[in-house]
Design a protein around this motif. Structure first.
Motif, PDB file in Angstrom:
ATOM      1  N   PRO A 124       0.827  -1.179  -0.033  1.00 20.60           N
ATOM      2  CA  PRO A 124      -0.058   0.127  -0.126  1.00 20.60           C
ATOM      3  C   PRO A 124       0.988   1.421   0.137  1.00 20.60           C
ATOM      4  O   PRO A 124       2.071   1.328   0.560  1.00 20.60           O
ATOM      5  CB  PRO A 124      -0.890  -0.235   1.333  1.00 20.60           C
ATOM      6  CG  PRO A 124       0.007  -1.117   2.229  1.00 20.60           C
ATOM      7  CD  PRO A 124       0.913  -1.854   1.103  1.00 20.60           C
ATOM      8  N   ASN A 126      -0.940   4.700  -1.029  1.00 25.31           N
ATOM      9  CA  ASN A 126      -1.710   6.290  -1.083  1.00 25.31           C
ATOM     10  C   ASN A 126      -3.187   5.439  -0.557  1.00 25.31           C
ATOM     11  O   ASN A 126      -3.933   5.040  -1.357  1.00 25.31           O
ATOM     12  CB  ASN A 126      -1.816   6.437  -2.579  1.00 25.31           C
ATOM     13  CG  ASN A 126      -2.626   7.963  -2.602  1.00 25.31           C
ATOM     14  OD1 ASN A 126      -2.477   8.563  -1.877  1.00 25.31           O
ATOM     15  ND2 ASN A 126      -3.650   7.943  -3.748  1.00 25.31           N
ATOM     16  N   HIS A 127      -3.374   5.803   0.729  1.00 23.00           N
ATOM     17  CA  HIS A 127      -4.665   5.481   1.338  1.00 23.00           C
ATOM     18  C   HIS A 127      -4.864   3.757   1.241  1.00 23.00           C
ATOM     19  O   HIS A 127      -3.913   2.988   1.644  1.00 23.00           O
ATOM     20  CB  HIS A 127      -5.737   6.289   1.046  1.00 23.00           C
ATOM     21  CG  HIS A 127      -5.414   7.534   1.006  1.00 23.00           C
ATOM     22  ND1 HIS A 127      -5.347   8.141   2.217  1.00 23.00           N
ATOM     23  CD2 HIS A 127      -5.314   8.701   0.126  1.00 23.00           C
ATOM     24  CE1 HIS A 127      -5.212   9.515   2.218  1.00 23.00           C
ATOM     25  NE2 HIS A 127      -5.001   9.714   0.922  1.00 23.00           N
ATOM     26  N   ASP A 128      -5.855   3.391   0.404  1.00 17.08           N
ATOM     27  CA  ASP A 128      -6.055   2.226   0.174  1.00 17.08           C
ATOM     28  C   ASP A 128      -5.395   1.431  -0.936  1.00 17.08           C
ATOM     29  O   ASP A 128      -5.681   0.265  -1.167  1.00 17.08           O
ATOM     30  CB  ASP A 128      -7.638   1.839   0.362  1.00 17.08           C
ATOM     31  CG  ASP A 128      -8.249   2.086   1.525  1.00 17.08           C
ATOM     32  OD1 ASP A 128      -7.408   1.898   2.765  1.00 17.08           O
ATOM     33  OD2 ASP A 128      -9.408   2.445   1.541  1.00 17.08           O
ATOM     34  N   GLU A 129      -4.792   2.218  -1.653  1.00 17.15           N
ATOM     35  CA  GLU A 129      -4.272   1.768  -2.917  1.00 17.15           C
ATOM     36  C   GLU A 129      -2.849   1.180  -2.839  1.00 17.15           C
ATOM     37  O   GLU A 129      -1.947   1.536  -2.208  1.00 17.15           O
ATOM     38  CB  GLU A 129      -4.219   2.965  -3.909  1.00 17.15           C
ATOM     39  CG  GLU A 129      -5.626   3.270  -4.682  1.00 17.15           C
ATOM     40  CD  GLU A 129      -5.230   4.329  -5.618  1.00 17.15           C
ATOM     41  OE1 GLU A 129      -5.646   4.073  -6.984  1.00 17.15           O
ATOM     42  OE2 GLU A 129      -4.758   5.357  -5.399  1.00 17.15           O
ATOM     43  N   THR A 130      -2.614   0.104  -3.676  1.00 15.81           N
ATOM     44  CA  THR A 130      -1.329  -0.450  -3.671  1.00 15.81           C
ATOM     45  C   THR A 130      -0.482   0.009  -4.906  1.00 15.81           C
ATOM     46  O   THR A 130      -1.149   1.225  -5.593  1.00 15.81           O
ATOM     47  CB  THR A 130      -1.082  -1.811  -4.069  1.00 15.81           C
ATOM     48  OG1 THR A 130      -1.687  -1.947  -5.402  1.00 15.81           O
ATOM     49  CG2 THR A 130      -1.986  -2.499  -3.214  1.00 15.81           C
ATOM     50  N   GLU A 133      -1.632  -0.892  -8.155  1.00 12.77           N
ATOM     51  CA  GLU A 133      -3.016  -0.185  -8.439  1.00 12.77           C
ATOM     52  C   GLU A 133      -2.911   1.207  -9.076  1.00 12.77           C
ATOM     53  O   GLU A 133      -3.557   1.587 -10.049  1.00 12.77           O
ATOM     54  CB  GLU A 133      -3.873  -0.391  -7.331  1.00 12.77           C
ATOM     55  CG  GLU A 133      -4.488  -1.790  -6.983  1.00 12.77           C
ATOM     56  CD  GLU A 133      -5.024  -1.873  -5.689  1.00 12.77           C
ATOM     57  OE1 GLU A 133      -6.086  -2.754  -5.455  1.00 12.77           O
ATOM     58  OE2 GLU A 133      -4.810  -1.112  -4.578  1.00 12.77           O
ATOM     59  N   LEU A 134      -2.009   1.733  -8.161  1.00 11.62           N
ATOM     60  CA  LEU A 134      -1.823   3.115  -8.760  1.00 11.62           C
ATOM     61  C   LEU A 134      -1.290   3.594  -9.997  1.00 11.62           C
ATOM     62  O   LEU A 134      -1.702   4.037 -10.840  1.00 11.62           O
ATOM     63  CB  LEU A 134      -0.896   4.025  -7.569  1.00 11.62           C
ATOM     64  CG  LEU A 134      -0.822   5.339  -7.516  1.00 11.62           C
ATOM     65  CD1 LEU A 134      -2.075   6.109  -7.343  1.00 11.62           C
ATOM     66  CD2 LEU A 134       0.175   5.987  -6.333  1.00 11.62           C
ATOM     67  N   ASP A 137      -3.698   2.489 -12.444  1.00  8.94           N
ATOM     68  CA  ASP A 137      -4.855   3.509 -12.798  1.00  8.94           C
ATOM     69  C   ASP A 137      -4.279   4.494 -13.474  1.00  8.94           C
ATOM     70  O   ASP A 137      -4.894   5.172 -14.285  1.00  8.94           O
ATOM     71  CB  ASP A 137      -5.083   3.935 -11.330  1.00  8.94           C
ATOM     72  CG  ASP A 137      -6.330   4.975 -11.296  1.00  8.94           C
ATOM     73  OD1 ASP A 137      -7.289   4.836 -12.137  1.00  8.94           O
ATOM     74  OD2 ASP A 137      -6.389   5.970 -10.430  1.00  8.94           O
TER      75      ASP A 137
END
Length: 168
Positions: A124, A126-130, A133-134, A137
């Motif tokens: 992780p 950014n908050h709940d993002e890995t 995932e970031l 995105d």
């Protein structure tokens, strides 16, 4: 399972790491970013076609803003505040800015490349993002806006680029 055969998670990580640069750069499934920007002079890059809200230069500057924000999060290892307004992520761009905006895009892309094969993509950040995932995105964000780059170029009569590109 043998010691020479990666487990399922490692194979998935490798596949994801191979896919990420393709998402940022294009290629097989869609026109690559290099082709989408090739042969584009500063005046054409900064011109907004009638009926469309952004120029190529504005789209690339917007992608740069977000890619820089994402890379700062990944490289600092901590969350950053989300912009208060969408307009904050759309810098004003003139024809004189185009060489800098284009160069910055490629510099940021090179920074992205250093992160796409990280072994800690599942961590992780950014908050709940890995991290993965970031990156995914923002790869999709880049691809989305580069589709718009092609549309803007088509509307300006500046498509296909000198090296060719899909014309449908």
């Amino acid at each position: 399972m043998t010691d020479t055969q990666p487990d399922r998670n490692e194979r998935a990580q490798l596949a994801f790491a191979r896919l990420l640069p393709k998402l940022f750069r294009g290629g097989q499934a869609f026109v690559g970013v290099e082709a989408a920007l090739s042969g584009l002079d500063a005046d054409t890059a900064a011109r907004r076609p009638e009926g469309l809200p952004h120029s190529v230069a504005e789209l690339v500057a917007h992608v740069n803003w977000w890619n820089r924000w994402m890379l700062d999060i990944i490289e600092m290892g901590q969350a950053l505040p989300y912009p208060a307004h969408a307009a904050d992520t759309w810098p004003a761009v003139t024809p004189q800015d185009w060489p800098r905006v284009k160069a910055e895009f490629y510099e940021l892309l090179a920074r992205v490349d250093t992160h796409t094969a990280r072994p800690d993509l599942a961590n992780p950040v950014n908050h709940d993002e890995t991290i993965g995932e970031l990156l995914a995105d923002f790869a999709l964000h880049t691809a989305h806006h580069f589709g718009q780059v092609v549309t803007v170029r088509q509307a300006l009569g500046a498509w296909p680029p000198p090296g060719g590109g899909d014309t449908w």
